[in-house]
Design a protein around this motif. Structure first.
Motif, PDB file in Angstrom:
ATOM      1  N   MET A   1       1.076  -4.864 -14.356  1.00  0.00           N
ATOM      2  CA  MET A   1       2.030  -3.990 -13.722  1.00  0.00           C
ATOM      3  C   MET A   1       2.889  -4.809 -12.772  1.00  0.00           C
ATOM      4  O   MET A   1       2.467  -5.831 -12.252  1.00  0.00           O
ATOM      5  N   GLU A   2       4.060  -4.285 -12.542  1.00  0.00           N
ATOM      6  CA  GLU A   2       4.985  -4.908 -11.604  1.00  0.00           C
ATOM      7  C   GLU A   2       4.875  -4.187 -10.262  1.00  0.00           C
ATOM      8  O   GLU A   2       4.918  -2.957 -10.209  1.00  0.00           O
ATOM      9  N   LEU A   3       4.732  -4.954  -9.184  1.00  0.00           N
ATOM     10  CA  LEU A   3       4.553  -4.360  -7.861  1.00  0.00           C
ATOM     11  C   LEU A   3       5.742  -4.648  -6.960  1.00  0.00           C
ATOM     12  O   LEU A   3       6.304  -5.737  -6.985  1.00  0.00           O
ATOM     13  N   ALA A   4       6.092  -3.649  -6.162  1.00  0.00           N
ATOM     14  CA  ALA A   4       7.096  -3.780  -5.109  1.00  0.00           C
ATOM     15  C   ALA A   4       6.446  -3.251  -3.831  1.00  0.00           C
ATOM     16  O   ALA A   4       5.344  -2.690  -3.865  1.00  0.00           O
ATOM     17  N   PHE A   5       7.135  -3.428  -2.722  1.00  0.00           N
ATOM     18  CA  PHE A   5       6.566  -3.037  -1.431  1.00  0.00           C
ATOM     19  C   PHE A   5       7.578  -2.238  -0.637  1.00  0.00           C
ATOM     20  O   PHE A   5       8.771  -2.533  -0.663  1.00  0.00           O
ATOM     21  N   GLU A   6       7.101  -1.251   0.084  1.00  0.00           N
ATOM     22  CA  GLU A   6       7.955  -0.379   0.890  1.00  0.00           C
ATOM     23  C   GLU A   6       8.705  -1.163   1.969  1.00  0.00           C
ATOM     24  O   GLU A   6       9.861  -0.891   2.245  1.00  0.00           O
ATOM     25  N   THR A   7       8.016  -2.127   2.584  1.00  0.00           N
ATOM     26  CA  THR A   7       8.635  -2.917   3.651  1.00  0.00           C
ATOM     27  C   THR A   7       8.282  -4.390   3.477  1.00  0.00           C
ATOM     28  O   THR A   7       7.300  -4.733   2.808  1.00  0.00           O
ATOM     29  N   ARG A   8       9.055  -5.225   4.121  1.00  0.00           N
ATOM     30  CA  ARG A   8       8.774  -6.657   4.112  1.00  0.00           C
ATOM     31  C   ARG A   8       7.442  -6.936   4.815  1.00  0.00           C
ATOM     32  O   ARG A   8       6.667  -7.787   4.386  1.00  0.00           O
ATOM     33  N   ALA A   9       7.168  -6.211   5.894  1.00  0.00           N
ATOM     34  CA  ALA A   9       5.908  -6.404   6.628  1.00  0.00           C
ATOM     35  C   ALA A   9       4.705  -6.062   5.738  1.00  0.00           C
ATOM     36  O   ALA A   9       3.686  -6.762   5.769  1.00  0.00           O
ATOM     37  N   LEU A  10       4.820  -5.029   4.941  1.00  0.00           N
ATOM     38  CA  LEU A  10       3.735  -4.644   4.041  1.00  0.00           C
ATOM     39  C   LEU A  10       3.552  -5.704   2.949  1.00  0.00           C
ATOM     40  O   LEU A  10       2.431  -6.054   2.587  1.00  0.00           O
ATOM     41  N   ARG A  11       4.654  -6.238   2.458  1.00  0.00           N
ATOM     42  CA  ARG A  11       4.578  -7.309   1.470  1.00  0.00           C
ATOM     43  C   ARG A  11       3.851  -8.523   2.062  1.00  0.00           C
ATOM     44  O   ARG A  11       2.972  -9.108   1.433  1.00  0.00           O
ATOM     45  N   THR A  12       4.215  -8.886   3.279  1.00  0.00           N
ATOM     46  CA  THR A  12       3.576 -10.016   3.951  1.00  0.00           C
ATOM     47  C   THR A  12       2.085  -9.753   4.136  1.00  0.00           C
ATOM     48  O   THR A  12       1.253 -10.632   3.882  1.00  0.00           O
ATOM     49  N   LEU A  13       1.730  -8.557   4.541  1.00  0.00           N
ATOM     50  CA  LEU A  13       0.331  -8.183   4.724  1.00  0.00           C
ATOM     51  C   LEU A  13      -0.452  -8.349   3.423  1.00  0.00           C
ATOM     52  O   LEU A  13      -1.577  -8.835   3.416  1.00  0.00           O
TER      53      LEU A  13
END
Length: 109
Positions: free
Chosen positions: A1-13
Motif C-alpha cells: 500500500m501507498e502511505l501518506a501523512f496528515e502532517t509533516r510532524a506525523l510523517r517524521t514521528l
C-alpha cells in the motif's frame, strides 16, 4: 500500500525512530514500526489481521491498535474513494492510506 501523512510532524514521528522514542512509549514505537511495515507490504488493508483493523461505518476510516492503548487512525486516500454498489467503502480496492493520528484511545483516558 501507498502511505501518506496528515502532517509533516506525523510523517517524521513515523519515519524517524529517535523522534518516535521521544514522544511515544517504547512498546508503541515498536508496534508502530511493525504496523507501518505491514501496511507497506499489504495489497489491501483487509489483508491485515494484526492490530485488529476497525472500519468506521460512517467515514472512510480504519483504526488499528498499536500497544499501551494507542491507536493508529488512517483514511482511504484516493481522489475518488472506491465504493461498493451499496455505497460503502470497498476496502479491498483501497491501495492508498493517509495516516491521520496516533493517539491514546479514549477508553484509557
Amino acid at each position: 500500500m501507498e502511505l501518506a501523512f496528515e502532517t509533516r510532524a506525523l510523517r517524521t514521528l513515523c519515519e524517524e525512530d529517535d523522534v518516535a522514542a521521544e514522544k511515544l512509549p517504547g512498546e508503541v514505537v515498536d508496534a508502530l514500526k511493525r504496523r507501518l511495515a505491514d501496511l507497506h507490504a499489504a495489497d489491501s488493508v483487509l489483508d491485515l489481521v494484526v492490530g485488529r483493523p476497525d472500519f468506521d461505518s460512517t467515514a472512510p476510516l480504519v483504526r488499528m491498535t498499536l500497544a499501551a492503548n494507542y491507536v493508529l487512525t488512517c483514511a482511504a486516500n484516493h481522489r475518488t474513494c472506491p465504493l461498493q454498489a451499496a455505497g460503502a467503502v470497498d476496502w479491498q480496492r483501497v491501495r492508498r492510506l493517509k495516516i491521520l493520528t496516533i493517539e491514546r484511545s479514549e477508553s484509557d483516558a
